[in-house]
Design a protein around this motif. Structure first.
Motif, short mmCIF file in Angstrom:
data_model
loop_
_atom_site.label_atom_id
_atom_site.label_comp_id
_atom_site.label_asym_id
_atom_site.label_seq_id
_atom_site.Cartn_x
_atom_site.Cartn_y
_atom_site.Cartn_z
N SER A 69 0.83 -1.21 0.00
CA SER A 69 0.00 0.00 0.00
C SER A 69 0.85 1.25 0.00
O SER A 69 0.54 2.25 -0.66
CB SER A 69 -0.93 0.01 1.22
N SER A 70 1.96 1.22 0.74
CA SER A 70 2.83 2.39 0.79
C SER A 70 3.47 2.67 -0.57
O SER A 70 3.84 3.81 -0.86
CB SER A 70 3.93 2.18 1.84
N ILE A 71 3.57 1.64 -1.40
CA ILE A 71 4.15 1.82 -2.74
C ILE A 71 3.11 2.36 -3.71
O ILE A 71 3.38 3.29 -4.49
CB ILE A 71 4.73 0.49 -3.26
N VAL A 72 1.89 1.81 -3.69
CA VAL A 72 0.91 2.15 -4.73
C VAL A 72 0.04 3.33 -4.36
O VAL A 72 -0.39 4.08 -5.25
CB VAL A 72 0.02 0.93 -5.07
N ASP A 73 -0.24 3.54 -3.07
CA ASP A 73 -1.15 4.63 -2.68
C ASP A 73 -0.55 5.98 -3.07
O ASP A 73 0.51 6.38 -2.57
CB ASP A 73 -1.43 4.60 -1.18
N GLY A 74 -1.25 6.69 -3.93
CA GLY A 74 -0.82 8.01 -4.34
C GLY A 74 0.30 8.04 -5.35
O GLY A 74 0.64 9.12 -5.86
N ASN A 75 0.89 6.89 -5.65
CA ASN A 75 2.00 6.86 -6.62
C ASN A 75 1.56 6.32 -7.98
O ASN A 75 2.01 6.81 -9.00
CB ASN A 75 3.15 6.02 -6.06
N ALA A 76 0.71 5.29 -7.98
CA ALA A 76 0.20 4.80 -9.25
C ALA A 76 -0.61 5.88 -9.96
O ALA A 76 -0.50 6.07 -11.17
CB ALA A 76 -0.65 3.54 -9.02
N SER A 77 -1.41 6.61 -9.19
CA SER A 77 -2.24 7.66 -9.79
C SER A 77 -1.39 8.78 -10.37
O SER A 77 -1.66 9.28 -11.47
CB SER A 77 -3.20 8.21 -8.74
N THR A 78 -0.37 9.20 -9.63
CA THR A 78 0.46 10.30 -10.14
C THR A 78 1.31 9.85 -11.33
O THR A 78 1.57 10.65 -12.23
CB THR A 78 1.36 10.85 -9.03
#
Length: 442
Positions: A69-78
């Protein structure tokens, strides 16, 4: 669960849905930008991140994977949004290079409106996914005044908005007393147009006031890549992008941890003395809803995902730059035989609107099926086909199957081809572009 995506601009205006060959599109080592295989790889990684954000158990539910979650949250979207900015340049580049300024603007305007329409329709599907398409479509419209701007100008504007946007976002929400609204912004919400517009630009989950920064950065990256390929300086640019990206991400995370440890944690405890330290830390680390957790200065200095703070933006931009540079480098050094094996991944990454739409519809179907099962008494009773690694694997396999089919047929995604065809026709008509590419006289 949160939505973690955002780019659906099509790479280049074309008459049919056929994918150009590598020779035609100039994706060889000496070619110009064209359809970069590495960009499609980066977009596919963002798709996988989006799937993880939607389909894996969130915090507090058995099976939650905190490190993932720390990797994908807010990073996949950006990552999707930055790649979306690259796609904005690709979608209008041929018009601008031939001097058809009006056609370029019309092409992007129509694309943005079509993405908004698809997003408003898709947002009506049942489920917990916050569809980002309306926000991204408006950001595409917002990119129109910047189409002719150079990379330096785009980065300057992105920097200014990254500093000013979060402050305005937090202050405006405080003034009108709105914590968060908008969600996916479906058609019924447009019954109150002022509220819907307020949500899209400021108070929604992906407010354009801060999200357009990612699009501008992506546009600057595309223009830098075009220049680097023309000057045979791409390896140096990719190294620079990867280094700067890693530095931005590390600085954002480090500065945020320092501010929170020295000031933020004590401020939160002072307002919620009954809360345990662990619960407070979890609250601060959980994704937000498009705005800083508080208008206080310390909240504006955190990098909490989906809060749109300056450090949140810097972290997202940094990771996006690193991933894009890495994928472009990888695509440039892999043997042709390996690239052929990876063609389904590339094709799936090149069809984000189609893959995303089918993903949301599949998740909506699972939501309907879950409702028919009856009440779920405990999180452990949630079926595998609704939440967990099993259904995540199914969606990833589905994306690869779509990619394999499109690669075998040498076709673009159907929705990508539809958007490109309509926008191209309108651009040529209203932009006075003759069939042969010459300016048509009235």
């Amino acid at each position: 669960m949160r939505e973690d995506t955002n780019t659906f601009a099509i790479a280049k205006p074309q008459e049919s849905g056929r994918v150009p060959t590598r020779r035609e599109s100039g994706t060889g080592s000496q070619g110009e930008l064209g359809r970069m295989v590495g960009i499609d790889f980066a977009r596919f990684l963002a798709i996988i991140g989006m799937f993880c954000a939607h389909l894996l158990p969130p915090a507090g539910i058995p099976g939650h994977i905190s490190w993932l979650s720390s990797i994908v949250d807010g990073n996949a979207s950006t990552l999707f949004a930055v790649v979306g900015g690259i796609s904005v340049v690709l979608a209008t580049r041929s018009y601008l290079e031939r001097g058809h300024i009006a056609a370029a603007r019309w092409a992007m305007a129509v694309r943005g409106l079509l993405v908004i329409a698809i997003g408003a329709t898709l947002a009506q599907a049942p489920g917990s996914i916050v569809v980002v398409l309306v926000y991204f479509g408006v950001a595409m419209l917002g990119s129109i005044p910047f189409l002719r701007m150079g990379a330096k100008g785009l980065l300057v504007w992105a920097g200014v908005l990254a500093v000013v946007g979060p402050i305005l976002n937090a202050q405006l929400r405080g003034m009108i007393g709105v914590v968060g609204e908008g969600g996916g912004v479906s058609w019924p919400q447009w019954g109150e147009p002022l509220v819907a517009l307020r949500a899209v630009f400021v108070t929604g989950t992906y407010p354009v006031i801060t999200w357009i920064v990612y699009v501008l950065v992506g546009m600057a990256v595309a223009k830098l890549l075009i220049g680097a390929r023309r000057n045979a300086a791409e390896p140096r640019l990719l190294a620079w992008m990867a280094g700067v990206g890693a530095l931005l991400a590390v600085l954002a995370v480090s500065a945020s941890a320092l501010v929170y440890g020295l000031f933020g944690r004590a401020a939160v405890i002072a307002t919620m003395p009954v809360e345990s330290a662990e619960a407070i830390d979890g609250l601060i680390g959980s994704p937000g809803f498009g705005a800083p957790l508080s208008p206080e200065w310390w909240a504006l200095a955190l990098q909490t995902p989906h809060t749109g703070t300056t450090l949140d933006i810097l972290r997202g931009v940094g990771i996006a730059l690193f991933v894009i540079a890495s994928m472009l480098f990888l695509a440039g050094v892999l043997p042709k035989a390996v690239l052929r094996v990876l063609e389904p991944i590339r094709a799936a990454g090149a069809a984000p609107l189609t893959v995303y739409t089918l993903h949301v519809l599949a998740a909506a179907a699972a939501t309907v099926a879950l409702a028919s099962v009856g009440q779920i008494d405990a999180p452990a009773d949630i079926p595998w086909w609704y939440l967990g690694p099993g259904i995540l694997g199914v969606h990833i396999l589905g994306a690869l199957v779509i990619g394999a089919i499109l690669a075998a047929l040498q076709r673009r995604g159907p929705l990508e081809a539809l958007v490109s065809s309509i926008s191209g026709a309108v651009a040529r008509r209203l932009g006075a572009v003759a069939t042969g590419g010459r300016r048509r006289r009235d």
